[in-house]
Design a protein around this motif. Structure first.
Motif, PDB file in Angstrom:
ATOM      1  N   LEU A 113      47.927  44.167  79.222  1.00 38.40           N
ATOM      2  CA  LEU A 113      46.645  44.647  79.726  1.00 38.40           C
ATOM      3  C   LEU A 113      46.767  45.865  80.629  1.00 38.40           C
ATOM      4  CD1 LEU A 113      44.742  41.312  80.371  1.00 38.40           C
ATOM      5  CD2 LEU A 113      44.857  42.700  78.311  1.00 38.40           C
ATOM      6  N   GLY A 114      47.871  46.601  80.541  1.00 34.61           N
ATOM      7  CA  GLY A 114      47.963  47.893  81.195  1.00 34.61           C
ATOM      8  C   GLY A 114      48.507  47.902  82.605  1.00 34.61           C
ATOM      9  N   LEU A 115      48.748  46.740  83.231  1.00 35.38           N
ATOM     10  CA  LEU A 115      49.237  46.735  84.611  1.00 35.38           C
ATOM     11  C   LEU A 115      50.653  47.286  84.702  1.00 35.38           C
ATOM     12  CD1 LEU A 115      46.999  44.294  84.559  1.00 35.38           C
ATOM     13  CD2 LEU A 115      48.008  43.747  86.764  1.00 35.38           C
ATOM     14  N   ASN A 116      51.537  46.807  83.813  1.00 35.76           N
ATOM     15  CA  ASN A 116      52.932  47.256  83.870  1.00 35.76           C
ATOM     16  C   ASN A 116      53.058  48.750  83.586  1.00 35.76           C
ATOM     17  OD1 ASN A 116      53.290  44.548  84.208  1.00 35.76           O
ATOM     18  ND2 ASN A 116      54.634  44.264  82.453  1.00 35.76           N
ATOM     19  N   SER A 117      52.361  49.223  82.549  1.00 33.35           N
ATOM     20  CA  SER A 117      52.457  50.642  82.203  1.00 33.35           C
ATOM     21  C   SER A 117      51.820  51.507  83.279  1.00 33.35           C
ATOM     22  CB  SER A 117      51.784  50.901  80.850  1.00 33.35           C
ATOM     23  OG  SER A 117      50.428  50.501  80.884  1.00 33.35           O
ATOM     24  N   GLY A 118      50.744  51.018  83.916  1.00 32.28           N
ATOM     25  CA  GLY A 118      50.129  51.767  85.011  1.00 32.28           C
ATOM     26  C   GLY A 118      51.072  51.909  86.185  1.00 32.28           C
ATOM     27  N   ALA A 119      51.760  50.811  86.536  1.00 26.73           N
ATOM     28  CA  ALA A 119      52.725  50.871  87.636  1.00 26.73           C
ATOM     29  C   ALA A 119      53.885  51.797  87.296  1.00 26.73           C
ATOM     30  CB  ALA A 119      53.232  49.461  87.945  1.00 26.73           C
ATOM     31  N   GLY A 132      62.509  61.377  96.666  1.00 26.15           N
ATOM     32  CA  GLY A 132      63.055  60.864  97.918  1.00 26.15           C
ATOM     33  C   GLY A 132      62.106  59.960  98.677  1.00 26.15           C
ATOM     34  N   LEU A 133      61.004  59.552  98.037  1.00 27.36           N
ATOM     35  CA  LEU A 133      60.038  58.679  98.695  1.00 27.36           C
ATOM     36  C   LEU A 133      60.688  57.322  98.981  1.00 27.36           C
ATOM     37  CD1 LEU A 133      56.971  59.060  99.354  1.00 27.36           C
ATOM     38  CD2 LEU A 133      56.499  57.707  97.303  1.00 27.36           C
ATOM     39  N   PRO A 134      60.535  56.794 100.207  1.00 22.99           N
ATOM     40  CA  PRO A 134      61.129  55.488 100.528  1.00 22.99           C
ATOM     41  C   PRO A 134      60.640  54.395  99.591  1.00 22.99           C
ATOM     42  CG  PRO A 134      60.366  56.574 102.527  1.00 22.99           C
ATOM     43  CD  PRO A 134      59.865  57.398 101.369  1.00 22.99           C
ATOM     44  N   TYR A 135      61.482  53.373  99.403  1.00 26.70           N
ATOM     45  CA  TYR A 135      61.176  52.310  98.449  1.00 26.70           C
ATOM     46  C   TYR A 135      59.882  51.583  98.786  1.00 26.70           C
ATOM     47  CZ  TYR A 135      61.861  48.251  95.456  1.00 26.70           C
ATOM     48  OH  TYR A 135      61.698  47.271  94.515  1.00 26.70           O
ATOM     49  N   MET A 136      59.591  51.450 100.082  1.00 24.11           N
ATOM     50  CA  MET A 136      58.357  50.784 100.488  1.00 24.11           C
ATOM     51  C   MET A 136      57.130  51.490  99.897  1.00 24.11           C
ATOM     52  SD  MET A 136      56.971  48.345 102.144  1.00 24.11           S
ATOM     53  CE  MET A 136      55.353  47.899 102.761  1.00 24.11           C
ATOM     54  N   PHE A 137      57.148  52.812  99.904  1.00 21.86           N
ATOM     55  CA  PHE A 137      56.018  53.570  99.367  1.00 21.86           C
ATOM     56  C   PHE A 137      55.989  53.522  97.838  1.00 21.86           C
ATOM     57  CE2 PHE A 137      56.546  55.347 103.604  1.00 21.86           C
ATOM     58  CZ  PHE A 137      55.233  55.326 104.067  1.00 21.86           C
ATOM     59  N   LEU A 138      57.167  53.405  97.214  1.00 20.53           N
ATOM     60  CA  LEU A 138      57.194  53.227  95.762  1.00 20.53           C
ATOM     61  C   LEU A 138      56.484  51.931  95.357  1.00 20.53           C
ATOM     62  CD1 LEU A 138      60.823  54.287  94.714  1.00 20.53           C
ATOM     63  CD2 LEU A 138      58.703  55.533  94.306  1.00 20.53           C
ATOM     64  N   ILE A 139      56.689  50.896  96.152  1.00 23.66           N
ATOM     65  CA  ILE A 139      56.022  49.624  95.877  1.00 23.66           C
ATOM     66  C   ILE A 139      54.508  49.781  95.998  1.00 23.66           C
ATOM     67  CG2 ILE A 139      55.722  47.251  96.678  1.00 23.66           C
ATOM     68  CD1 ILE A 139      58.609  47.324  97.628  1.00 23.66           C
ATOM     69  N   LEU A 140      54.072  50.441  97.071  1.00 21.20           N
ATOM     70  CA  LEU A 140      52.634  50.634  97.274  1.00 21.20           C
ATOM     71  C   LEU A 140      52.012  51.414  96.118  1.00 21.20           C
ATOM     72  CD1 LEU A 140      52.580  51.433 101.097  1.00 21.20           C
ATOM     73  CD2 LEU A 140      51.879  49.314  99.987  1.00 21.20           C
ATOM     74  N   TRP A 141      52.711  52.466  95.659  1.00 25.99           N
ATOM     75  CA  TRP A 141      52.197  53.246  94.535  1.00 25.99           C
ATOM     76  C   TRP A 141      52.243  52.445  93.237  1.00 25.99           C
ATOM     77  CZ3 TRP A 141      49.012  56.998  94.912  1.00 25.99           C
ATOM     78  CH2 TRP A 141      49.041  57.839  96.018  1.00 25.99           C
ATOM     79  N   SER A 142      53.188  51.511  93.131  1.00 25.74           N
ATOM     80  CA  SER A 142      53.206  50.622  91.970  1.00 25.74           C
ATOM     81  C   SER A 142      51.945  49.761  91.934  1.00 25.74           C
ATOM     82  CB  SER A 142      54.439  49.708  92.008  1.00 25.74           C
ATOM     83  OG  SER A 142      55.617  50.435  91.779  1.00 25.74           O
ATOM     84  N   PHE A 143      51.521  49.282  93.107  1.00 26.94           N
ATOM     85  CA  PHE A 143      50.281  48.503  93.180  1.00 26.94           C
ATOM     86  C   PHE A 143      49.092  49.360  92.737  1.00 26.94           C
ATOM     87  CE2 PHE A 143      52.211  46.034  96.987  1.00 26.94           C
ATOM     88  CZ  PHE A 143      53.023  45.323  96.122  1.00 26.94           C
ATOM     89  N   VAL A 144      49.062  50.606  93.215  1.00 22.91           N
ATOM     90  CA  VAL A 144      47.975  51.508  92.843  1.00 22.91           C
ATOM     91  C   VAL A 144      47.969  51.749  91.331  1.00 22.91           C
ATOM     92  CG1 VAL A 144      47.074  53.861  93.095  1.00 22.91           C
ATOM     93  CG2 VAL A 144      47.914  52.620  95.102  1.00 22.91           C
ATOM     94  N   GLY A 145      49.150  51.986  90.757  1.00 26.09           N
ATOM     95  CA  GLY A 145      49.248  52.221  89.322  1.00 26.09           C
ATOM     96  C   GLY A 145      48.825  51.013  88.503  1.00 26.09           C
ATOM     97  N   LEU A 148      45.128  50.930  88.592  1.00 23.68           N
ATOM     98  CA  LEU A 148      44.592  51.977  87.715  1.00 23.68           C
ATOM     99  C   LEU A 148      44.609  51.519  86.261  1.00 23.68           C
ATOM    100  CD1 LEU A 148      43.714  54.963  87.224  1.00 23.68           C
ATOM    101  CD2 LEU A 148      46.159  55.513  87.038  1.00 23.68           C
ATOM    102  N   GLY A 149      45.722  50.924  85.830  1.00 25.89           N
ATOM    103  CA  GLY A 149      45.841  50.471  84.453  1.00 25.89           C
ATOM    104  C   GLY A 149      44.795  49.436  84.102  1.00 25.89           C
ATOM    105  N   VAL A 150      44.615  48.436  84.970  1.00 29.31           N
ATOM    106  CA  VAL A 150      43.679  47.355  84.643  1.00 29.31           C
ATOM    107  C   VAL A 150      42.231  47.831  84.699  1.00 29.31           C
ATOM    108  CG1 VAL A 150      43.321  46.348  86.963  1.00 29.31           C
ATOM    109  CG2 VAL A 150      43.347  44.873  84.952  1.00 29.31           C
ATOM    110  N   VAL A 151      41.913  48.758  85.616  1.00 28.76           N
ATOM    111  CA  VAL A 151      40.545  49.292  85.690  1.00 28.76           C
ATOM    112  C   VAL A 151      40.197  50.049  84.407  1.00 28.76           C
ATOM    113  CG1 VAL A 151      39.113  51.043  86.826  1.00 28.76           C
ATOM    114  CG2 VAL A 151      40.352  49.371  88.195  1.00 28.76           C
TER     115      VAL A 151
END
Length: 351
Positions: A113-119, A132-145, A148-151
């Motif tokens: 349903l697009g969540l994995n590909s969006g992340a 060079g973005l810290p891993y914590m921010f990569l996680i946050l952007w994964s949530f956003v992605g 985005l996919g599910v919407v």
């Protein structure tokens, strides 16, 4: 506003569901699953480029000696990898169970349903534009992605004539997943970051470190607690939205919180292992067949058996063609694709 007829129908459905639930079977399945998972974790830590006995694994975990090379390999490399695989499997499986219960869609899965590909797409954007973005921010952007996919998927599926049917939702998910995957690969080619993204697109836990688990664990723990809190409401929602309303459930609130939990679980899992699909499709159906239709048991057992599936897939990935590794995503897809076709042919009558 609920009517007495809706309430009576809802109580009848609830009694039927309770008759179809098997709590004793669920407890046995949970205990057997936990014992098997612990054994599989030990086995997975033991096997590798350098085979290590289970006794050494035990002493390395409970009586660590920094002077021993085997202990260092176990503590610094294999243990975080295997624990990461278990966490990821549990996340994908619980996310799939929640989605199937909320949408009453037997084909619902974060990968379909697009969540994995969006992340994964958002990870490509981060690598290209914010190196060079810290891993914590990569996680946050994964949530956003993931969001985005599910919407996009739900938006495309809803505008079609006839509403959002299960098959239409899956078709929209496949199209959006292909689109976001192509965009991510295009970004990787243009900005020459394909090597950095290869790990996430192939799917694997070889790069998991302790600091990844330290960052992810609080998010996952909160999401899992949220899933268990919502489990009774999801059980009622799986009977049908009108019936859930008739039993006094605020279905809109349940769906919002359920989707937040799913986004956290899917986003966290993709940030570790990449866009691995089918775990959230396979495991909830197996656990539902064993324990019945009570989502308190389905979610608990999905957590354990999802973890077991990915741990065993990772073990198989490392041992099928040593010293090379097969992507975990390919191994799970080998099981998941026939399972998906079987469910599509049945039409989801088991829900």
């Amino acid at each position: 506003m609920t009517t007495s007829a809706e309430a009576v129908e809802g109580l009848g459905k609830l009694e039927e569901l309770q008759r179809r639930s098997h709590p004793v079977r669920a407890v046995v399945a949970l205990i057997v699953g936990l014992i098997t998972l612990i054994f599989a974790i030990g086995l997975s830590i033991s096997f590798g480029a350098a085979d290590i006995s289970l006794g050494t694994v035990w002493t390395a975990v409970f009586h660590f000696s920094p002077d021993l090379t085997a202990h260092q390999i176990i503590r610094d490399i294999r243990l975080p990898r295997v624990l990461g695989a278990a966490l990821v499997g549990g996340c994908f499986a619980v996310a799939g169970a929640i989605m199937q219960g909320m949408t009453r869609n037997p084909l619902a899965d974060s990968g379909l349903l697009g969540l994995n590909s969006g992340a994964a797409f958002m990870l490509a954007v981060c690598f290209a534009f914010f190196p060079g973005l810290p891993y914590m921010f990569l996680i946050l952007w994964s949530f956003v992605g993931a969001g985005l996919g599910v919407v996009i998927v739900y938006g495309i599926g809803s505008i079609a004539k006839g509403g959002l049917t299960p098959m239409r939702l899956v078709l929209a998910g496949a199209a959006v997943s292909a689109l976001l995957g192509a965009l991510g690969e295009g970004i990787a080619l243009y900005y020459r970051i394909g090597q950095d993204l290869a790990f996430w697109y192939a799917g694997g836990v070889s790069g998991t470190k302790w600091y990844h688990l330290q960052i992810l664990s609080p998010w996952i723990l909160v999401a899992m607690i949220g899933a268990l809190i919502l489990s009774r409401s999801i059980t009622l929602l799986s009977l049908g939205e009108e019936i859930a309303i008739g039993l006094g459930q605020r279905t809109g609130v349940i769906k919002v919180w359920g989707m937040i939990v799913v986004l956290i679980l899917a986003g966290a899992a993709v940030s570790v292992v990449g866009a691995v699909g089918f775990v959230g499709l396979i495991i909830p159906h197996i656990t539902r067949y064993i324990v019945g239709h009570d989502y308190r048991w389905i979610i608990s057992c999905s957590l354990v058996y999802g973890a077991l599936l990915v741990v065993l897939a990772d073990l198989f990935a490392r041992t099928i063609n040593p010293p090379y590794e097969v992507p975990i995503g390919a191994i799970i897809a080998f099981i998941g694709v026939p399972f998906f076709l079987y469910l599509a042919r049945k039409g989801g009558k088991e829900l």
